[in-house]
Design a protein around this motif. Structure first.
Motif, PDB file in Angstrom:
ATOM      1  N   GLU A   1       0.834  -1.203   0.000  1.00 52.24           N
ATOM      2  CA  GLU A   1       0.000   0.000   0.000  1.00 52.24           C
ATOM      3  C   GLU A   1       0.872   1.258   0.000  1.00 52.24           C
ATOM      4  O   GLU A   1       1.793   1.395   0.808  1.00 52.24           O
TER       5      GLU A   1
ATOM      6  N   PHE B   1     -10.501   1.403  -1.362  1.00 54.36           N
ATOM      7  CA  PHE B   1     -10.239   2.439  -0.371  1.00 54.36           C
ATOM      8  C   PHE B   1     -11.556   3.047   0.098  1.00 54.36           C
ATOM      9  O   PHE B   1     -12.520   3.138  -0.667  1.00 54.36           O
TER      10      PHE B   1
ATOM     11  N   VAL C   1      -9.484  12.053   3.925  1.00 63.09           N
ATOM     12  CA  VAL C   1      -8.812  10.902   4.523  1.00 63.09           C
ATOM     13  C   VAL C   1      -9.110   9.648   3.704  1.00 63.09           C
ATOM     14  O   VAL C   1     -10.257   9.428   3.283  1.00 63.09           O
TER      15      VAL C   1
ATOM     16  N   ARG D   1      -8.505   5.294   3.523  1.00 66.94           N
ATOM     17  CA  ARG D   1      -8.174   4.097   4.304  1.00 66.94           C
ATOM     18  C   ARG D   1      -8.403   2.874   3.417  1.00 66.94           C
ATOM     19  O   ARG D   1      -9.487   2.690   2.856  1.00 66.94           O
ATOM     20  N   SER D   2      -7.394   2.037   3.279  1.00 68.66           N
ATOM     21  CA  SER D   2      -7.489   0.869   2.411  1.00 68.66           C
ATOM     22  C   SER D   2      -8.209  -0.275   3.118  1.00 68.66           C
ATOM     23  O   SER D   2      -8.289  -0.328   4.347  1.00 68.66           O
ATOM     24  N   TYR D   3      -8.725  -1.202   2.301  1.00 72.62           N
ATOM     25  CA  TYR D   3      -9.329  -2.406   2.859  1.00 72.62           C
ATOM     26  C   TYR D   3      -9.176  -3.563   1.883  1.00 72.62           C
ATOM     27  O   TYR D   3      -9.072  -3.371   0.666  1.00 72.62           O
TER      28      TYR D   3
ATOM     29  N   TYR E   1      -7.913  -3.862   7.356  1.00 76.34           N
ATOM     30  CA  TYR E   1      -7.917  -2.440   7.020  1.00 76.34           C
ATOM     31  C   TYR E   1      -6.522  -1.840   7.191  1.00 76.34           C
ATOM     32  O   TYR E   1      -5.734  -2.291   8.028  1.00 76.34           O
TER      33      TYR E   1
ATOM     34  N   GLN F   1      -4.022   1.798   7.583  1.00 76.15           N
ATOM     35  CA  GLN F   1      -3.950   2.974   8.437  1.00 76.15           C
ATOM     36  C   GLN F   1      -4.533   4.180   7.684  1.00 76.15           C
ATOM     37  O   GLN F   1      -4.227   4.407   6.514  1.00 76.15           O
ATOM     38  N   PRO F   2      -5.386   4.977   8.340  1.00 75.10           N
ATOM     39  CA  PRO F   2      -5.908   6.191   7.674  1.00 75.10           C
ATOM     40  C   PRO F   2      -4.771   7.151   7.316  1.00 75.10           C
ATOM     41  O   PRO F   2      -3.784   7.257   8.037  1.00 75.10           O
ATOM     42  N   HIS F   3      -4.946   7.837   6.180  1.00 76.00           N
ATOM     43  CA  HIS F   3      -3.923   8.755   5.722  1.00 76.00           C
ATOM     44  C   HIS F   3      -4.572   9.958   5.055  1.00 76.00           C
ATOM     45  O   HIS F   3      -5.557   9.820   4.327  1.00 76.00           O
TER      46      HIS F   3
END
Length: 221
Positions: free
Chosen positions: A65, A109, A194, A196-198, A215, A217-219
């Motif tokens: 990621e 995402f 923001v 966040r991947s999943y 999941y 980490q939020p970015h």
């Protein structure tokens, strides 16, 4: 005398509102400027494993990621732009009591906008007709994978958009799909955006259906 006091209070409120708008605009400009110098953010791989009621060990893996924020080409303080990369993988191990009849691995995402400024009401700023997000990339050259080429959606404050990148059928004990350099652009948003991947792995047997999620980490984009 009362009219003069009311006028002073009204003027003070206007100055305060103007200051809030100016501060918000400055924050948006700063965020946009900062995105232009930010280095690509790479996140650690993650995985989640669960044993199903049928005895299968199912693993969802998030890997490779990266989130690269860039200064928007239109130089607008209401736009956030960047490039996303992600690999999603699913694995099935163990000796289940019943055979797996179907399985899939999906990735994508989740994207949220902090403040929509397009209505002309929020902070008294007018930017456009509606907050929009668009994601596009060439179709992945993965046999048996269903991918989404172009996605547009409306982002509203307090909501999160779920953007799937694609789904790969589990024809064996493992399968995955990778997308690299996916372009994402959010218009009409003031403040943080923001992502966040999943990764989701789902399997089905004659007796049970199971879904496993992992999941990232939020970015900030």
């Amino acid at each position: 005398m009362l009219m003069e006091e009311d006028g002073l209070r009204t003027s003070a409120r206007r100055r305060a509102a103007t200051g809030v708008v100016a501060a918000a605009v400055a924050a948006g400009l700063a965020a946009g400027a900062g995105a232009g110098v930010a280095a690509p953010a790479a996140f650690a791989d993650r995985q989640v494993s669960k044993t199903t009621a049928d005895g299968w060990r199912v693993t969802a893996i998030k890997a490779d990621e990266k989130v690269r924020s860039v200064a928007p080409l239109n130089q607008s303080p209401w736009t956030r732009e960047g490039f996303l990369s992600l690999r999603g993988e699913g694995r099935i191990t163990g000796n289940g009591r019943t055979a797996v009849s179907a399985g899939t691995v999906s990735s994508g995402f989740q994207i949220g906008c902090n403040t929509d400024v397009t209505s002309g009401i929020t902070l008294g700023v007018t930017a456009g007709p509606t907050a929009q997000m668009s994601i596009s990339w060439p179709p992945a050259l993965i046999v048996g994978a269903q991918t989404n080429g172009n996605i547009s959606t409306t982002l509203k404050p307090g909501t999160i958009a779920d953007i799937p990148f694609g789904t790969k059928r589990l024809a064996g004990p493992t399968a995955g799909l990778t997308v690299d350099g996916v372009h994402v652009k959010v218009d009409g948003c003031l403040g943080p955006v923001v992502v966040r991947s999943y990764v989701t792995v789902a399997i089905s047997t004659p007796t049970n259906d199971n879904t496993i999620n992992v999941y990232g980490q939020p970015h900030y984009l």
